[in-house]
Scaffold this active site. Structure first.
Site, PDB file in Angstrom:
ATOM      1  N   SER A   1      26.894  84.891  -8.547  1.00  0.00           N
ATOM      2  CA  SER A   1      25.720  84.478  -8.890  1.00  0.00           C
ATOM      3  C   SER A   1      25.184  84.548 -10.191  1.00  0.00           C
ATOM      4  CB  SER A   1      24.721  84.946  -7.998  1.00  0.00           C
ATOM      5  OG  SER A   1      24.921  86.411  -7.839  1.00  0.00           O
TER       6      SER A   1
ATOM      7  N   HIS B   1      29.021  78.467  -5.325  1.00  0.00           N
ATOM      8  CA  HIS B   1      27.742  79.597  -5.202  1.00  0.00           C
ATOM      9  C   HIS B   1      26.987  79.002  -3.839  1.00  0.00           C
ATOM     10  CE1 HIS B   1      24.200  81.856  -6.299  1.00  0.00           C
ATOM     11  NE2 HIS B   1      24.914  82.622  -5.696  1.00  0.00           N
TER      12      HIS B   1
ATOM     13  N   GLU C   1      26.186  75.502  -4.715  1.00  0.00           N
ATOM     14  CA  GLU C   1      26.175  75.053  -6.220  1.00  0.00           C
ATOM     15  C   GLU C   1      27.436  74.980  -6.624  1.00  0.00           C
ATOM     16  OE1 GLU C   1      21.858  76.915  -8.064  1.00  0.00           O
ATOM     17  OE2 GLU C   1      23.488  78.237  -7.723  1.00  0.00           O
TER      18      GLU C   1
ATOM     19  N   ASN D   1      19.309  80.665  -9.019  1.00  0.00           N
ATOM     20  CA  ASN D   1      18.713  82.013  -9.530  1.00  0.00           C
ATOM     21  C   ASN D   1      18.076  81.988 -10.876  1.00  0.00           C
ATOM     22  OD1 ASN D   1      19.668  83.237  -7.275  1.00  0.00           O
ATOM     23  ND2 ASN D   1      21.755  83.990  -8.149  1.00  0.00           N
TER      24      ASN D   1
HETATM   25  N1  CAA Z   1      23.801  83.296  10.761  1.00  0.00           N
HETATM   26  C1  CAA Z   1      23.407  82.148  11.458  1.00  0.00           C
HETATM   27  N2  CAA Z   1      22.155  82.000  11.415  1.00  0.00           N
HETATM   28  C2  CAA Z   1      21.192  82.275  11.138  1.00  0.00           C
HETATM   29  C3  CAA Z   1      21.348  83.580  10.461  1.00  0.00           C
HETATM   30  C4  CAA Z   1      22.649  84.100  10.491  1.00  0.00           C
HETATM   31  N3  CAA Z   1      22.985  85.417   9.798  1.00  0.00           N
HETATM   32  N4  CAA Z   1      20.248  84.222  10.042  1.00  0.00           N
HETATM   33  C5  CAA Z   1      19.285  83.289  10.411  1.00  0.00           C
HETATM   34  N5  CAA Z   1      19.838  82.292  10.782  1.00  0.00           N
HETATM   35  C6  CAA Z   1      19.331  81.126  11.434  1.00  0.00           C
HETATM   36  C7  CAA Z   1      18.582  81.350  13.087  1.00  0.00           C
HETATM   37  O1  CAA Z   1      19.590  81.183  13.764  1.00  0.00           O
HETATM   38  C8  CAA Z   1      17.634  80.510  12.896  1.00  0.00           C
HETATM   39  O2  CAA Z   1      17.853  78.949  13.091  1.00  0.00           O
HETATM   40  P1  CAA Z   1      17.018  77.841  13.834  1.00  0.00           P
HETATM   41  O3  CAA Z   1      15.663  77.982  13.076  1.00  0.00           O
HETATM   42  O4  CAA Z   1      18.007  76.846  13.453  1.00  0.00           O
HETATM   43  O5  CAA Z   1      16.803  78.121  15.114  1.00  0.00           O
HETATM   44  C9  CAA Z   1      17.217  80.418  11.448  1.00  0.00           C
HETATM   45  O6  CAA Z   1      18.163  80.805  10.821  1.00  0.00           O
HETATM   46  C10 CAA Z   1      15.700  81.114  11.444  1.00  0.00           C
HETATM   47  O7  CAA Z   1      15.962  82.650  11.593  1.00  0.00           O
HETATM   48  P2  CAA Z   1      15.132  83.426  12.489  1.00  0.00           P
HETATM   49  O8  CAA Z   1      13.997  82.669  13.283  1.00  0.00           O
HETATM   50  O9  CAA Z   1      15.889  84.576  13.060  1.00  0.00           O
HETATM   51  O10 CAA Z   1      14.529  84.280  11.302  1.00  0.00           O
HETATM   52  P3  CAA Z   1      13.393  83.593  10.044  1.00  0.00           P
HETATM   53  O11 CAA Z   1      12.480  82.323  10.785  1.00  0.00           O
HETATM   54  O12 CAA Z   1      12.871  84.828   9.723  1.00  0.00           O
HETATM   55  O13 CAA Z   1      14.677  82.920   9.038  1.00  0.00           O
HETATM   56  C11 CAA Z   1      15.954  83.226   6.815  1.00  0.00           C
HETATM   57  C12 CAA Z   1      15.448  83.895   8.505  1.00  0.00           C
HETATM   58  C13 CAA Z   1      16.683  82.003   7.385  1.00  0.00           C
HETATM   59  C14 CAA Z   1      16.802  84.401   6.326  1.00  0.00           C
HETATM   60  C15 CAA Z   1      14.720  82.632   6.564  1.00  0.00           C
HETATM   61  O14 CAA Z   1      13.550  83.797   6.349  1.00  0.00           O
HETATM   62  C16 CAA Z   1      14.980  82.343   5.147  1.00  0.00           C
HETATM   63  O15 CAA Z   1      15.364  81.101   4.664  1.00  0.00           O
HETATM   64  N6  CAA Z   1      14.857  83.115   4.042  1.00  0.00           N
HETATM   65  C17 CAA Z   1      14.981  82.883   2.571  1.00  0.00           C
HETATM   66  C18 CAA Z   1      16.521  83.141   2.292  1.00  0.00           C
HETATM   67  C19 CAA Z   1      16.731  82.623   0.798  1.00  0.00           C
HETATM   68  O16 CAA Z   1      16.078  82.373   0.117  1.00  0.00           O
HETATM   69  N7  CAA Z   1      18.243  82.936   0.604  1.00  0.00           N
HETATM   70  C20 CAA Z   1      18.651  82.709  -0.675  1.00  0.00           C
HETATM   71  C21 CAA Z   1      18.692  84.088  -1.479  1.00  0.00           C
HETATM   72  S1  CAA Z   1      19.188  84.073  -3.184  1.00  0.00           S
HETATM   73  C22 CAA Z   1      21.027  84.001  -2.661  1.00  0.00           C
HETATM   74  O17 CAA Z   1      21.418  84.165  -1.807  1.00  0.00           O
HETATM   75  C23 CAA Z   1      21.639  83.814  -4.121  1.00  0.00           C
HETATM   76  C24 CAA Z   1      21.988  84.800  -4.768  1.00  0.00           C
HETATM   77  O18 CAA Z   1      23.256  84.828  -5.484  1.00  0.00           O
HETATM   78  C25 CAA Z   1      21.187  86.150  -4.998  1.00  0.00           C
END
Ligand code: CAA
Length: 277
Positions: free
Chosen positions: A112, A133, A145, A183
């Protein structure tokens, strides 16, 4: 993230080998895949328990695990690396892979924050090398990405765009620049949220509530920092500052972040970061 990438490829029927340093790391990866697959199966096949278990079984049957890098790489069409964010370690890994993998297989890094071209230079196939990514949690986040260096061929870029689409992801193309797209915007935002709390403007909980309800973010910046890992956030910021690749005002040293990392409070994965889990 490696486990998530393995999972989404296996869900689409690709024969995948998950390679790690030792059996306990592989077990951890398998645990992540098993619990995530249950969520995906429940979502896709609602009340049909038989279909759910068939889906889980067939996905797992596409996944092999191994600690033997040579054997796993010798017939791979695509190798996606998701090891620790350390340039030397990535270069060493790809230099070995370059000697083992078929000459026409594509190499991709899920880094990343490191320059893709610097990793690619450890190989004799910089034209078949790109960034791929993914985002956490990989099975849920729709974006990939695809990072094209000055040496990545159009053919390699095209193959990775198509691969991403086959995983039901939406790929975007990006130049090999610090933080790529997401990022580059997200990290300064997360850091500024910490500085805002240091200045006494608001509490982490109120900042998170504000960004969720006022800007429609699924997670506030503190919850998201804990989710990404505070060590990861710090290492990206430190790397950009020390490398001089990004305006240093955007990635100044932050005492709160340094203290948390020094104390081993790295976020969700250690049970404590800005919040306790
Ligand atoms: N595997 C499969 N599905 C998952 C999952 C996993 N590990 N975690 C969550 N989900 C799915 C759930 O099944 C659910 O699906 P539906 O809505 O379609 O039914 C959905 O995600 C939402 O899950 P929850 O209801 O349990 O929980 P939530 O509403 O709190 O969502 C989240 C959790 C998806 C993580 C949400 O909070 C989110 O999108 N957060 C932001 C995540 C983000 O920004 N990620 C990028 C980070 S930066 C990065 O990764 C790059 C880097 O290099 C640092």
């Amino acid at each position: 993230m490696g486990a998530g990438i393995v999972q989404v490829a296996a869900q689409k029927g690709y024969a995948v080998t998950m390679v790690d340093l030792d059996e306990s790391s592989l077990e951890r990866g398998k645990g992540i895949i098993n619990s995530s697959l249950k969520r995906v199966a429940k979502k896709q096949f609602k009340d049909d328990e038989q279909k759910q278990s068939e889906f889980i079984k067939s996905t797992l049957s596409s996944i092999k695990t191994s600690t033997d890098l040579s054997k796993s790489a010798e017939s791979a069409d695509l190798i996606v690396e998701a090891i620790v964010e350390n340039l030397q370690k990535k270069q060493k890994l790809f230099s070995s892979l370059d000697k083992i993998a078929p000459k026409d297989s594509i190499f991709a890094s899920n880094t990343s924050s490191l320059p893709i071209i610097e990793i690619a230079k450890a190989t004799d196939r910089t034209d078949k090398f790109a960034g791929l990514h993914f985002f956490n949690p990989v099975p849920q986040m729709k974006l990939v990405e695809v990072v094209k260096t000055e040496s990545t061929s159009d053919e390699t870029h095209h193959a990775l765009m198509e691969f991403s689409k086959k995983l039901d992801k939406t790929p975007v193309t990006c130049k090999d620049t610090p933080g790529f797209i997401v990022n580059r915007l997200l990290v300064p935002y997360l850091l500024e949220a910490i500085r805002l709390v240091e200045r006494g403007v608001a509490t982490p909980g109120d900042v998170d509530t504000a960004m969720k309800l006022g800007a429609g973010m699924p997670m506030g910046p503190f919850e998201l920092s804990d989710f990404v890992g505070l060590d990861t956030l710090k290492s990206i910021a430190d790397g950009w500052r020390e490398g001089g690749q990004v305006d240093s005002n955007l990635v100044v040293k932050i005492k709160t972040l340094d203290d948390l990392v020094r104390a081993g409070n790295l976020g969700r994965k250690t049970g404590k970061g800005f919040f306790s889990y």
